[in-house]
Design a protein around this motif. Sequence first.
Motif, mmCIF file in Angstrom:
data_model
loop_
_atom_site.group_PDB
_atom_site.id
_atom_site.type_symbol
_atom_site.label_atom_id
_atom_site.label_comp_id
_atom_site.label_asym_id
_atom_site.label_seq_id
_atom_site.Cartn_x
_atom_site.Cartn_y
_atom_site.Cartn_z
ATOM 1 N N GLY A 290 0.804 -1.220 0.000
ATOM 2 C CA GLY A 290 0.000 0.000 0.000
ATOM 3 C C GLY A 290 0.833 1.264 0.000
ATOM 4 O O GLY A 290 0.422 2.285 0.536
ATOM 5 N N SER A 291 2.005 1.214 -0.631
ATOM 6 C CA SER A 291 2.884 2.380 -0.650
ATOM 7 C C SER A 291 2.324 3.455 -1.589
ATOM 8 O O SER A 291 1.466 3.181 -2.436
ATOM 9 C CB SER A 291 4.288 1.977 -1.099
ATOM 10 O OG SER A 291 4.317 1.749 -2.494
ATOM 11 N N PRO A 292 2.810 4.698 -1.472
ATOM 12 C CA PRO A 292 2.262 5.799 -2.286
ATOM 13 C C PRO A 292 2.355 5.577 -3.795
ATOM 14 O O PRO A 292 1.562 6.149 -4.543
ATOM 15 C CB PRO A 292 3.120 6.998 -1.852
ATOM 16 C CG PRO A 292 3.573 6.665 -0.460
ATOM 17 C CD PRO A 292 3.780 5.178 -0.467
ATOM 18 N N GLU A 293 3.301 4.759 -4.252
ATOM 19 C CA GLU A 293 3.466 4.569 -5.694
ATOM 20 C C GLU A 293 2.602 3.445 -6.257
ATOM 21 O O GLU A 293 2.711 3.108 -7.436
ATOM 22 C CB GLU A 293 4.935 4.302 -6.017
ATOM 23 C CG GLU A 293 5.528 3.094 -5.311
ATOM 24 C CD GLU A 293 7.001 2.897 -5.606
ATOM 25 O OE1 GLU A 293 7.553 3.660 -6.424
ATOM 26 O OE2 GLU A 293 7.604 1.980 -5.020
ATOM 27 N N GLU B 118 -4.860 -7.869 8.281
ATOM 28 C CA GLU B 118 -5.955 -6.941 7.979
ATOM 29 C C GLU B 118 -5.532 -5.901 6.950
ATOM 30 O O GLU B 118 -6.278 -5.598 6.002
ATOM 31 C CB GLU B 118 -6.410 -6.256 9.267
ATOM 32 C CG GLU B 118 -7.577 -5.301 9.065
ATOM 33 C CD GLU B 118 -8.013 -4.623 10.355
ATOM 34 O OE1 GLU B 118 -8.967 -3.819 10.304
ATOM 35 O OE2 GLU B 118 -7.401 -4.891 11.409
ATOM 36 N N VAL B 119 -4.334 -5.343 7.115
ATOM 37 C CA VAL B 119 -3.853 -4.331 6.174
ATOM 38 C C VAL B 119 -3.625 -4.945 4.795
ATOM 39 O O VAL B 119 -3.988 -4.353 3.767
ATOM 40 C CB VAL B 119 -2.558 -3.687 6.707
ATOM 41 C CG1 VAL B 119 -1.930 -2.777 5.647
ATOM 42 C CG2 VAL B 119 -2.836 -2.895 7.979
ATOM 43 N N LEU B 120 -3.028 -6.142 4.748
ATOM 44 C CA LEU B 120 -2.781 -6.788 3.462
ATOM 45 C C LEU B 120 -4.095 -7.074 2.740
ATOM 46 O O LEU B 120 -4.204 -6.877 1.521
ATOM 47 C CB LEU B 120 -1.997 -8.087 3.665
ATOM 48 C CG LEU B 120 -1.551 -8.812 2.392
ATOM 49 C CD1 LEU B 120 -0.601 -7.950 1.574
ATOM 50 C CD2 LEU B 120 -0.895 -10.157 2.729
ATOM 51 N N LEU C 109 -5.390 -5.677 -0.848
ATOM 52 C CA LEU C 109 -5.904 -6.544 -1.911
ATOM 53 C C LEU C 109 -7.250 -6.021 -2.409
ATOM 54 O O LEU C 109 -7.501 -5.979 -3.622
ATOM 55 C CB LEU C 109 -6.033 -7.981 -1.402
ATOM 56 C CG LEU C 109 -6.699 -8.992 -2.339
ATOM 57 C CD1 LEU C 109 -6.028 -9.042 -3.702
ATOM 58 C CD2 LEU C 109 -6.696 -10.391 -1.702
ATOM 59 N N ALA C 110 -8.109 -5.618 -1.485
ATOM 60 C CA ALA C 110 -9.407 -5.068 -1.874
ATOM 61 C C ALA C 110 -9.231 -3.814 -2.730
ATOM 62 O O ALA C 110 -9.932 -3.628 -3.742
ATOM 63 C CB ALA C 110 -10.233 -4.749 -0.624
ATOM 64 N N TYR C 111 -8.286 -2.974 -2.367
ATOM 65 C CA TYR C 111 -8.013 -1.743 -3.128
ATOM 66 C C TYR C 111 -7.593 -2.095 -4.558
ATOM 67 O O TYR C 111 -8.074 -1.500 -5.532
ATOM 68 C CB TYR C 111 -6.900 -0.967 -2.422
ATOM 69 C CG TYR C 111 -6.549 0.365 -3.043
ATOM 70 C CD1 TYR C 111 -7.131 1.550 -2.603
ATOM 71 C CD2 TYR C 111 -5.603 0.449 -4.079
ATOM 72 C CE1 TYR C 111 -6.800 2.783 -3.163
ATOM 73 C CE2 TYR C 111 -5.268 1.662 -4.650
ATOM 74 C CZ TYR C 111 -5.862 2.829 -4.185
ATOM 75 O OH TYR C 111 -5.531 4.035 -4.755
#
Length: 397
Positions: free
Chosen positions: A77-80, A209-211, A215-217
């Motif tokens: 989920g990094s900015p790039e 949870e973050v991963l 994935l959803a994003y």
Amino acid sequence: MKYLEQTFRWFGPQDEVSLADIRQTGATGIVTALHHIPCGDEWSVAEINQRKETIEDAGLTWSVVESVNIHESIKTGSPERDKYIAAYIRSLKNLSECGLKIVCYNFMPVLDWTRTHLDFRLPNQASALRYDAIALAAFDLYILEREGAFKEHAPERQAEAKHYLDKLTADEVTTLTNTIMAGLPGTDEVFTIEEFRQHLQSYMHVNQEVLKTNLAYFLQAIIPEAERMGVKMCIHPDDPPFPILGLPRVVSTEADLRDIVGFAPLASNGITFCTGSLGANAANDLPGIVERLGEHIHFIHLRNVQREAGGSFHEAEHLNGSSDMFAIMQAIIREQQKREQAGRSDVAMPMRPDHGHKLLDDFKRNTYPGYSVIGRMKGLAELRGLELGIRRSLGME
């Protein structure tokens, strides 16, 4: 009723298993990717068509793209990440323009499938892949020396791991390290310990949870585009289906798969049903997954594992292992019946014999781990016969 489409994985022109070899196995479809293109870069139409023509010139069809790999920035989920998602969508567009409509991918952090042994000898001296939980712990605790590892491994496992490591020679330690640190399939990349520690650092704040949120994003960005292109995306389960080396897993259970298809509820958002990956977790009901989530399956990997005590497993013969391949195949055929009754066009789902033992003259070839030709041909022949037998028993022939 259409049979499953029989396919074989091929790693490209450098693969010692040639397209001519594969044609003799009886498979008609090829599963491959442009492994030479760095992860995150766009696949061009020219590169795609060149590979497609090579396959078709050999009398075969490029049936499934496995895999269009996902850049780590998307997983963390990094900015790039949006830049890499845009490139991914362009690759899908180019694949679609070339007539390639099924794309397999995975969302495993840093490493692809992980084993500790690539030459585990069975009683008949065939060679199989193996995951030894104690060996993995030995690497994690005493070679990688990962921060926090001692909190995650029980004292008994710590002692087993230390005893295991103490018996290894220096060469065996190097082999274990290189086996676990292997990069993406189709490449000869092996991470150094320091490189892997740097990757772990980038996941310091990425838990399960973050991963899953990341994935959803990703899915919510690409699936509407894939739907417009007519491209079926199918996520591959984690292998093994549990966290390792401090890295989270989000595609390991039926509940995970249900979440994933719900993140972007369109027909293009689907599953690669891999019986080997899911089968390493005894809690997974494989025939039940087909029964309940079968409408979302776009691609099938049939492989068996023999689960062992303490979380270890090795890859078994396709019809003999901890998973009931008869029940699995029967569930798949019933899913085909449902699709035919619903008027769906994707009844003949592509299936490949996933991995295979090294047998006979396989030992004379330097093939990618798990991708021997005779071992996989044996698996394909067994699965082909199983499918025919079940169809006959159901009065479908």
